[in-house]
Motif scaffolding. Structure first.
Motif, short mmCIF file in Angstrom:
data_model
loop_
_atom_site.label_atom_id
_atom_site.label_comp_id
_atom_site.label_asym_id
_atom_site.label_seq_id
_atom_site.Cartn_x
_atom_site.Cartn_y
_atom_site.Cartn_z
N ASN A 6 -5.78 -5.58 -9.13
CA ASN A 6 -6.37 -4.87 -7.99
C ASN A 6 -6.10 -3.37 -8.06
O ASN A 6 -6.98 -2.55 -7.79
N GLN A 27 -14.38 9.44 0.83
CA GLN A 27 -12.99 9.35 0.42
C GLN A 27 -12.24 8.42 1.35
O GLN A 27 -12.37 8.47 2.56
N ARG A 28 -11.43 7.55 0.74
CA ARG A 28 -10.65 6.61 1.55
C ARG A 28 -9.32 7.23 1.87
O ARG A 28 -8.87 8.15 1.22
N PHE A 43 -12.74 9.52 -7.06
CA PHE A 43 -12.96 10.60 -6.10
C PHE A 43 -12.49 11.94 -6.67
O PHE A 43 -13.16 12.96 -6.56
N GLN A 91 -5.36 7.25 1.73
CA GLN A 91 -4.56 6.89 0.57
C GLN A 91 -4.15 5.43 0.58
O GLN A 91 -3.85 4.87 1.61
N GLY A 92 -4.12 4.86 -0.60
CA GLY A 92 -3.62 3.50 -0.72
C GLY A 92 -4.70 2.49 -0.36
O GLY A 92 -4.82 2.08 0.78
N ALA A 93 -5.49 2.13 -1.32
CA ALA A 93 -6.58 1.19 -1.03
C ALA A 93 -6.03 -0.20 -0.83
O ALA A 93 -4.99 -0.55 -1.37
N PRO A 94 -6.70 -0.98 -0.06
CA PRO A 94 -6.23 -2.33 0.20
C PRO A 94 -6.55 -3.28 -0.94
O PRO A 94 -7.25 -2.92 -1.89
N LEU A 95 -6.07 -4.49 -0.82
CA LEU A 95 -6.28 -5.47 -1.87
C LEU A 95 -7.64 -6.14 -1.73
O LEU A 95 -8.06 -6.48 -0.65
N GLN A 127 -10.58 3.88 -7.15
CA GLN A 127 -11.10 4.62 -5.99
C GLN A 127 -10.51 6.03 -5.96
O GLN A 127 -11.21 7.02 -5.74
N TYR A 144 -15.59 0.91 -5.65
CA TYR A 144 -15.26 2.15 -4.96
C TYR A 144 -15.33 1.99 -3.44
O TYR A 144 -14.55 2.58 -2.71
N LYS A 183 0.83 -1.20 0.00
CA LYS A 183 0.00 0.00 0.00
C LYS A 183 0.87 1.27 0.00
O LYS A 183 0.63 2.22 -0.73
#
Lengths: 315, 501
Positions: free
Chosen positions: A149, B2-3, A161, B5-9, A157, B488, A124
């Motif tokens: 992914n 908004q998440r 946004f 930063q760095g979305a998980p797998l 994502q 998303y 990440k």
């Protein structure tokens, strides 16, 4: 049956095109997160690009970001100093591949990695570095699963946004600029220079022992040494700065690690682990992060070592 | 929403999870082989399903495949012996052998350590110090599910409800059909086996329905359950630091998490099975729109509830005995249902609590008051139904808080913590920092989801009939919106909760 399969294929193609369109930043937008701590990677590379060799390049995790006074070394040696240290979560592979990318012949690379640093690091975190500084994408491995992914989830994502904010004229939340862990805390060399006193209590450090993972980072370090030798890059190893409170419970395992380095690592060591142990009062929030006063003391020690070993001329 | 930063797998390849890249490759390959290569040969189709199921299971842990095969063979063989035995004593012998070995295996892998520890604690409470060896064993994935599949088969043969099959492959597919292998629904031989034994034809409508159900299942799991799990885990793991209001929020979010997690899995399983022309038992029927606990249990984990009803409650006398025996039988099946989930007091007390909830309705004979769907044919429920649904939801949420707690001490402190003055403290964003998704945004999404569930409550799953009469572009736009929303809203991936059972 044919109709069903055809519909599924068309649906998947439509979905992929939609995500692709979004990921291509159809609506031009700036990436969020650029002002965060990891955003410093852009400035570090910009400085590395504009400096001429021979240079002294420090590589490692946050103990390097917080623990080196590059200006002091520049003044003492007359050589440009580039501090590439950001965070250990990037992993040893990333850190060493980044060093391969930055270093040129005649440079002096000083590697100083935290104990038990993961070779792989956090995907990440690496991914975020690559989003902000695209060449960093080559500093780490991506599995097929991760690439898919990235495309369908994390990039989507992020870009969705941004696009949504752009279309609705919504102002993106700005990263606070007056905190230690922000891009603005670094100077042009790549050192964290924000004044971050007072520091939190460190009593908890005494509780943590270190697990012994046999020879975790020797092979990648030796591989880097071979790379450096081929390109006439000098490379040295420096033990990371460590809070004496944290050193006590870790001492035994640290000595085992040091022995393993002595026996198996080809990169010359500049010091011993105990030489990098400093009083607790010189540390900020973790056992590796020196405060400015600690940084000066450590940098002076490094200058003494460089002089003593005849690596560079020190005034 | 908004998440950070760095979305998980979302995708992983190590295990054959429904949300893994491995499964995304596995499913189309099996589908194509099934309908194009083995289409006209039932034996070949079933053999393919069996090979695929064993491969699917091996991706979890190939060592336990032998246990699965052994359990399958045992029930196949004892089923035939029960059917062929002439004397009732012989029938009983083979039945007891099957039940004994099946429950013995389950006992060793799942319950041995729990009972040994509990016995040692009980003895020490009366001043006797006893030391027993515990076993360092891993729980084979899906053991509770496939053991119950097998048991239902031998019970049904013993009770004359079905005849044994002579085809080991067919029977093995019944036990280990990959969509239901690791987390159900718990199938019955009378329902599934005939479908496996008959030729199956591809039905466009069935496959499309299956895809819709899969889509909704993924949405529930990935977008709702995993995001709720972040807060539920944070609140349950640090319960001592939160006011009562936040603890209640954590309990509510856990209820939604476990519902979306498990019913999402079941939807995917049912949808995948439909792609192969097979209909599995329905496992959930909008339980949060129940007006009392009895209705809740007719709508929650239906395949397990009905299993216990058919093979434990009815043999104990069911509802044809006097009221006190019915109460006793109810307590037994709920405690057993709790124990089925795992070897821990929290599960047993969760079961017992549900029994306590339901007993008053048995005493006043109101447990079958709500056999229909709430507000059938209407958009909104009456005030009375709304109140009843809220009360039922809160009661089940409190019971699920026990289920989720680390142990009974934690459960007491958690529930006790809710009913304090701090219950009236308004939760703030600062109290709930640390998750990758904003709590308010999550609550909005959960509310929208509950609205969708409400609107679709008379269907098998919420979006079963949504957009059926719309023009195709609009319908596809709707499906694409669900997929994009799922992508998303992807949270930190959590393992399906019911895999541990």
């Amino acid at each position: 049956m044919k109709k069903f399969i055809l519909n599924i294929i068309v649906f998947i193609v439509l979905l992929t095109l939609l995500v692709f369109g979004m990921n291509r930043n159809y609506f031009p937008a700036k990436a969020t997160g650029n002002d965060g701590y990891i955003g410093a990677i852009v400035d570090k590379h910009a400085y590395a690009d504009k400096t001429k060799s021979p240079r002294i390049i420090f590589c490692g995790g946050s103990s390097i970001a917080f623990g080196i006074d590059s200006k002091m070394i520049e003044q003492a040696t007359g050589l440009p100093v580039v501090n590439m240290g950001i965070n250990g979560s990037l992993g040893l592979d990333f850190i060493l591949n980044q060093a391969r990318y930055v270093a040129r012949p005649n440079d002096i690379v000083i590697v100083s990695v935290e104990y038990n640093l993961s070779e792989e690091g956090s995907y990440k975190f690496k991914q975020e570095a690559a989003r902000i500084y695209p060449p960093a994408s080559n500093f780490f491995k991506h599995t097929i699963s991760q690439r898919i992914n990235d495309f369908f989830v994390s990039d989507f994502q992020h870009n969705f946004f941004i696009t949504f904010s752009h279309l609705t004229n919504r102002k993106l939340r700005e990263f606070p600029k007056n905190v230690v862990y922000s891009r603005s805390s670094f100077n042009e060399n790549g050192d964290v220079v924000r004044n971050f006193d007072p520091h939190p209590s460190h009593d908890f450090l005494q509780k943590f022992e270190l697990n012994h993972i046999p020879n975790p980072d020797i092979a990648p370090l030796n591989s880097f040494k071979s790379f450096a030798d081929e390109r006439k890059i000098k490379v040295y190893f420096l033990f990371p700065s460590l809070d004496e409170l944290a050193y006590k419970p870790k001492k035994h395992v640290v000595s085992i690690i040091a022995n393993e380095y002595n026996e198996g690592m080809h990169i010359p060591r500049l010091n011993k682990p105990e030489d990098s142990v400093f009083p607790d009062s010189l540390f900020y929030d973790t056992e590796y992060h020196l405060v400015p006063a600690g940084k000066k003391i450590r940098t002076q020690k490094i200058l003494d070592l460089l002089k003593e070993k005849g690596i560079v001329k020190v005034k | 929403m908004q998440r950070l930063q760095g979305a998980p797998l979302i995708l992983s390849i190590d295990r054959m999870l429904f949300n893994s890249l491995g499964f995304a490759l596995f499913l189309p390959i099996v589908f194509v082989l099934y309908w194009f290569v083995t289409n006209k040969n039932l034996k070949a189709q079933n053999l393919l399903l069996l090979a695929a199921s064993y491969f699917f299971y091996s991706c979890w842990d190939y060592r336990f495949l032998f246990l699965l095969i052994f359990s399958t063979f045992l029930d196949f063989y004892t089923g035939q012996r029960i059917y062929r035995a002439v004397k009732p004593a012989s029938k009983k012998f083979w039945l007891y052998l099957s039940v004994g070995v099946n429950l013995g295996l389950l006992g060793v892998f799942k319950y041995y350590n729990f009972f040994v520890d509990s016995l040692a604690h009980s003895l020490s409470a009366v001043g006797v110090t006893a030391s027993f060896n515990t076993l360092d064993v891993i729980l084979p994935v899906g053991i509770s599910f496939y053991t119950f599949h097998g048991l239902s088969y031998v019970f049904d043969i013993h009770n004359g409800r079905t005849k044994p099959t002579d085809n080991f492959v067919d029977y093995s597919v019944f036990v280990s059909f990959f969509p239901l292998l690791v987390a159900g629904p718990i199938e019955r031989a009378t329902h599934l086996l005939p479908q496996i034994e008959k030729p199956r034809r591809f039905s466009y409508q069935q496959a499309v329905n299956g895809m819709r159900q899969i889509l909704w299942g993924y949405f529930k799991k990935v977008a709702i359950a995993d995001n709720c799990a972040e807060y539920a885990n944070m609140i349950f793991n640090n319960s001592g630091h939160y006011p009562g209001s936040v603890l209640l929020l954590g309990a509510v979010l856990f209820s939604i998490q476990i519902y979306c997690d498990f019913s999402g899995y079941s939807d995917i399983a049912l949808g995948v099975a439909r792609l192969f022309g097979i209909e599995l038992l329905r496992n959930f029927a909008f339980p949060f729109f129940s007006r009392d606990i009895a209705e809740f249990w007719r709508r929650w984990h239906i395949s397990l509830s009905s299993w216990f009803k058919d093979y434990l409650y009815i043999p104990l006398g069911g509802s044809k005995v006097n009221t006190w025996k019915r109460v006793r039988n109810t307590i037994i099946i709920f405690v057993m249902s709790g124990l089925w989930h795992g070897a821990a007091w929290t599960y047993i007390i969760w079961g017992a609590l549900n029994a306590l909830y339901i007993i008053p309705s048995i005493l006043i004979k109101s447990n079958r008051n709500h056999l229909d769907t709430v507000a059938q044919g209407r958009l909104l429920p009456s005030l009375s139904d709304t109140f009843k649904m809220l009360v039922t939801f809160m009661l089940t949420t409190l019971a699920l808080a026990v289920f989720r707690s680390a142990d009974m001490a934690h459960a007491f402190s958690f529930i006790g913590g809710i009913f304090t003055k701090s219950f009236f403290v308004i939760p703030t964003g600062e109290m709930l920092m640390g998750a990758s998704v904003n709590i308010l945004a999550l609550l909005v999404v959960v509310t929208l989801f509950m609205v969708a569930e409400w609107l679709g409550r008379e269907s098998l799953f919420a979006i079963e009939h949504t957009g059926e009469k719309w023009p195709r572009p609009l319908r596809w736009a709707f499906y694409l919106t669900i997929v994009l929303s799922t992508l998303y809203l992807t949270g930190i991936p959590q393992q399906f909760v019911y895999f541990q059972f």
